[in-house]
Scaffold this motif. Structure first.
Motif, PDB file in Angstrom:
ATOM      1  N   GLU A   9       1.172  31.821  35.469  1.00  0.00           N
ATOM      2  CA  GLU A   9       1.782  32.417  34.274  1.00  0.00           C
ATOM      3  C   GLU A   9       3.066  33.135  34.660  1.00  0.00           C
ATOM      4  O   GLU A   9       3.172  33.732  35.735  1.00  0.00           O
ATOM      5  CB  GLU A   9       0.810  33.394  33.614  1.00  0.00           C
ATOM      6  CG  GLU A   9      -0.352  32.717  32.938  1.00  0.00           C
ATOM      7  CD  GLU A   9      -1.220  33.707  32.173  1.00  0.00           C
ATOM      8  OE1 GLU A   9      -1.084  34.921  32.388  1.00  0.00           O
ATOM      9  OE2 GLU A   9      -2.025  33.246  31.362  1.00  0.00           O
ATOM     10  N   THR A  36       7.854  28.936  29.321  1.00  0.00           N
ATOM     11  CA  THR A  36       7.416  29.844  30.386  1.00  0.00           C
ATOM     12  C   THR A  36       7.053  29.077  31.659  1.00  0.00           C
ATOM     13  O   THR A  36       7.172  29.618  32.751  1.00  0.00           O
ATOM     14  CB  THR A  36       6.221  30.704  29.925  1.00  0.00           C
ATOM     15  OG1 THR A  36       5.187  29.854  29.453  1.00  0.00           O
ATOM     16  CG2 THR A  36       6.630  31.678  28.844  1.00  0.00           C
ATOM     17  N   GLU A  37       6.643  27.811  31.514  1.00  0.00           N
ATOM     18  CA  GLU A  37       6.355  26.997  32.702  1.00  0.00           C
ATOM     19  C   GLU A  37       7.639  26.705  33.469  1.00  0.00           C
ATOM     20  O   GLU A  37       7.665  26.776  34.707  1.00  0.00           O
ATOM     21  CB  GLU A  37       5.684  25.684  32.298  1.00  0.00           C
ATOM     22  CG  GLU A  37       4.255  25.848  31.860  1.00  0.00           C
ATOM     23  CD  GLU A  37       3.657  24.564  31.321  1.00  0.00           C
ATOM     24  OE1 GLU A  37       2.434  24.398  31.500  1.00  0.00           O
ATOM     25  OE2 GLU A  37       4.368  23.750  30.730  1.00  0.00           O
ATOM     26  N   ASN A  93       2.411  32.972  26.598  1.00  0.00           N
ATOM     27  CA  ASN A  93       2.418  32.417  27.945  1.00  0.00           C
ATOM     28  C   ASN A  93       1.532  31.175  27.998  1.00  0.00           C
ATOM     29  O   ASN A  93       0.648  30.983  27.176  1.00  0.00           O
ATOM     30  CB  ASN A  93       1.927  33.465  28.946  1.00  0.00           C
ATOM     31  CG  ASN A  93       2.790  33.522  30.177  1.00  0.00           C
ATOM     32  OD1 ASN A  93       3.446  32.559  30.529  1.00  0.00           O
ATOM     33  ND2 ASN A  93       2.787  34.668  30.837  1.00  0.00           N
ATOM     34  N   HIS A  94       1.726  30.339  29.001  1.00  0.00           N
ATOM     35  CA  HIS A  94       1.015  29.063  29.107  1.00  0.00           C
ATOM     36  C   HIS A  94      -0.284  29.205  29.897  1.00  0.00           C
ATOM     37  O   HIS A  94      -0.509  30.189  30.584  1.00  0.00           O
ATOM     38  CB  HIS A  94       1.918  28.024  29.770  1.00  0.00           C
ATOM     39  CG  HIS A  94       2.279  28.385  31.188  1.00  0.00           C
ATOM     40  ND1 HIS A  94       3.319  29.230  31.498  1.00  0.00           N
ATOM     41  CD2 HIS A  94       1.723  28.030  32.362  1.00  0.00           C
ATOM     42  CE1 HIS A  94       3.394  29.367  32.804  1.00  0.00           C
ATOM     43  NE2 HIS A  94       2.433  28.652  33.357  1.00  0.00           N
ATOM     44  N   VAL A  95      -1.124  28.175  29.807  1.00  0.00           N
ATOM     45  CA  VAL A  95      -2.359  28.092  30.591  1.00  0.00           C
ATOM     46  C   VAL A  95      -1.982  27.508  31.953  1.00  0.00           C
ATOM     47  O   VAL A  95      -1.349  26.448  32.013  1.00  0.00           O
ATOM     48  CB  VAL A  95      -3.398  27.191  29.887  1.00  0.00           C
ATOM     49  CG1 VAL A  95      -4.664  27.081  30.713  1.00  0.00           C
ATOM     50  CG2 VAL A  95      -3.687  27.715  28.497  1.00  0.00           C
ATOM     51  N   PRO A  96      -2.349  28.148  33.073  1.00  0.00           N
ATOM     52  CA  PRO A  96      -1.860  27.716  34.386  1.00  0.00           C
ATOM     53  C   PRO A  96      -2.250  26.301  34.800  1.00  0.00           C
ATOM     54  O   PRO A  96      -1.457  25.594  35.395  1.00  0.00           O
ATOM     55  CB  PRO A  96      -2.469  28.737  35.353  1.00  0.00           C
ATOM     56  CG  PRO A  96      -2.735  29.933  34.530  1.00  0.00           C
ATOM     57  CD  PRO A  96      -3.054  29.429  33.165  1.00  0.00           C
ATOM     58  N   GLY A 147       6.280  36.835  30.715  1.00  0.00           N
ATOM     59  CA  GLY A 147       5.863  36.151  29.490  1.00  0.00           C
ATOM     60  C   GLY A 147       5.014  37.075  28.632  1.00  0.00           C
ATOM     61  O   GLY A 147       4.386  38.018  29.109  1.00  0.00           O
ATOM     62  N   SER A 177       8.705  29.848  35.302  1.00  0.00           N
ATOM     63  CA  SER A 177       7.852  30.081  36.459  1.00  0.00           C
ATOM     64  C   SER A 177       8.224  29.138  37.609  1.00  0.00           C
ATOM     65  O   SER A 177       8.273  29.550  38.770  1.00  0.00           O
ATOM     66  CB  SER A 177       6.390  29.897  36.051  1.00  0.00           C
ATOM     67  OG  SER A 177       5.540  30.265  37.083  1.00  0.00           O
TER      68      SER A 177
END
Length: 160
Positions: A73, A40-41, A81-84, A77, A44
């Protein structure tokens, strides 16, 4: 015989740029580092989102980490989802890591990311600079030099 010039980094699509870094620091060496990202990173970043304005890099346990870089994010996602603002591992050769670690420890330099981009093969890369901080007088001199170069170009353009 002169040493051959290394080719400039192959920047296809620049995602984020730290424009303030060249004003705040004297840039000594520039390295190209891969960056370990989740799915997801990457998505983005491909949409052009991301910021490295307040970020820096540090050497810990023989690894280089990009700290405080913001990759928001991914809009589509799900719960995975990932941690920003998580720390992201930078991929460099051991020799380069040792050189960076030595410069940061002994010379009091810092590691500053200049830009995040995708290269010709579609890989996310970080342009990492080994830099020394400027004091206020150096910053004023930089502004003076920039103004003089702009005025000089204007004078040359008007007189030709």
């Amino acid at each position: 015989m002169a040493r051959p010039k290394l080719p400039e980094f192959d920047k296809q699509k620049t995602v984020a740029e730290n424009r303030r870094a060249r004003f705040e620091y004297f840039i000594e060496d520039v390295y190209e580092a891969g960056i370990a990202l989740t799915g997801t990173e990457v998505k983005s970043l491909r949409f052009g989102e991301g910021s490295i304005a307040e970020s820096y890099a540090e050497v810990k346990n023989g690894e280089v980490w990009l700290v405080n870089a913001n990759v928001p994010e991914f809009s589509h996602g799900n719960r995975h989802n990932h941690v920003p603002r998580r720390p992201r591992k930078l991929l460099l050769r051991e020799r380069e890591i040792a050189r960076l670690h030595g410069a940061v420890e002994r010379k009091g330099m810092t590691l500053v990311p200049l830009s995040v981009y995708f290269n010709g093969r579609g890989r996310a890369k970080v342009e990492l600079a080994l830099a020394k901080g400027k004091n206020n007088a150096d910053k004023r001199q930089t502004v003076k030099d920039r103004d003089w170069q702009r005025d000089k170009a204007r004078i040359m353009r008007d007189n030709s």
